[in-house]
Scaffold this motif. Sequence first.
Motif, short mmCIF file in Angstrom:
data_model
loop_
_atom_site.label_atom_id
_atom_site.label_comp_id
_atom_site.label_asym_id
_atom_site.label_seq_id
_atom_site.Cartn_x
_atom_site.Cartn_y
_atom_site.Cartn_z
N UNK A 52 29.58 -7.81 23.81
CA UNK A 52 29.57 -7.49 22.38
C UNK A 52 31.01 -7.36 21.89
N UNK A 53 31.24 -7.78 20.66
CA UNK A 53 32.58 -7.73 20.09
C UNK A 53 33.01 -6.29 19.87
N UNK A 54 34.23 -5.97 20.27
CA UNK A 54 34.76 -4.62 20.07
C UNK A 54 34.75 -4.24 18.60
N UNK A 55 34.39 -2.99 18.33
CA UNK A 55 34.38 -2.42 16.99
C UNK A 55 33.31 -3.00 16.07
N UNK A 56 32.39 -3.80 16.61
CA UNK A 56 31.26 -4.26 15.81
C UNK A 56 30.25 -3.12 15.70
N UNK A 57 29.28 -3.26 14.83
CA UNK A 57 28.30 -2.18 14.70
C UNK A 57 27.52 -2.00 16.01
N UNK A 58 27.19 -3.12 16.68
CA UNK A 58 26.44 -3.01 17.93
C UNK A 58 27.28 -2.33 19.00
N UNK A 59 28.56 -2.66 19.06
CA UNK A 59 29.44 -2.02 20.03
C UNK A 59 29.53 -0.51 19.77
#
Length: 204
Positions: free
Chosen positions: A93-100
């Motif tokens: 998952x991409x860092x600082x994304x909502x999912x992260x």
Amino acid sequence: MFTKTPATTPAAGSAATAAPTVALASLPGDGSIAHAVGVSDDEFRTALSHLAAGVVLITAHDPDAGPRGEGVGMTATAFLSVSLDPPLVMVSVRNDSRMDDLLAQQPLWAVSVLSGHQRQVAARFAMKGRISDRLLFQDIPSVPGEASGAPLIEGALATLECRTEQRVVAGDHTLVIGRVLATTTSGEDDGPLTYFRGKYRQLG
């Protein structure tokens, strides 16, 4: 209808593995960025776009969003099986994304292995500048997983409910390794949704 299988069942559909950066190939680039060592972003994306990958929807329940919480979803191609004993899978998952941010607090999450007829689901949860997750889920049939509480997408080829065992920061993404708590498989004879050279494709 889904048929429950034991938690020790190998991760269904996870044979199509992809490096974490495959997910980046689905996003428009901001231009070719040259790095001090190695290839540019565009060169990297282009090379990895030739690796076919299975498409899944990662979901989790955010208990702090609204009075009853809400489901959060993210399309991913960087998903693979890690271990049979114990049963482990991994998603990037991409860092600082909502999912992260959510998975840093919420250890329970789920994976829906999308069928070839669910490319609209994949595209909806992959778009930039998207609307709220509550609206994204509004007309997509799903049920909360018994083990995770995360939305399980109806019509998916398989689902896996997981609990995070380890998080590893790798560049601009975080690798989330989860223990599989429960799985379901569909009786539908349908091919999986794949991603290859910048397009969703149906296999079979």
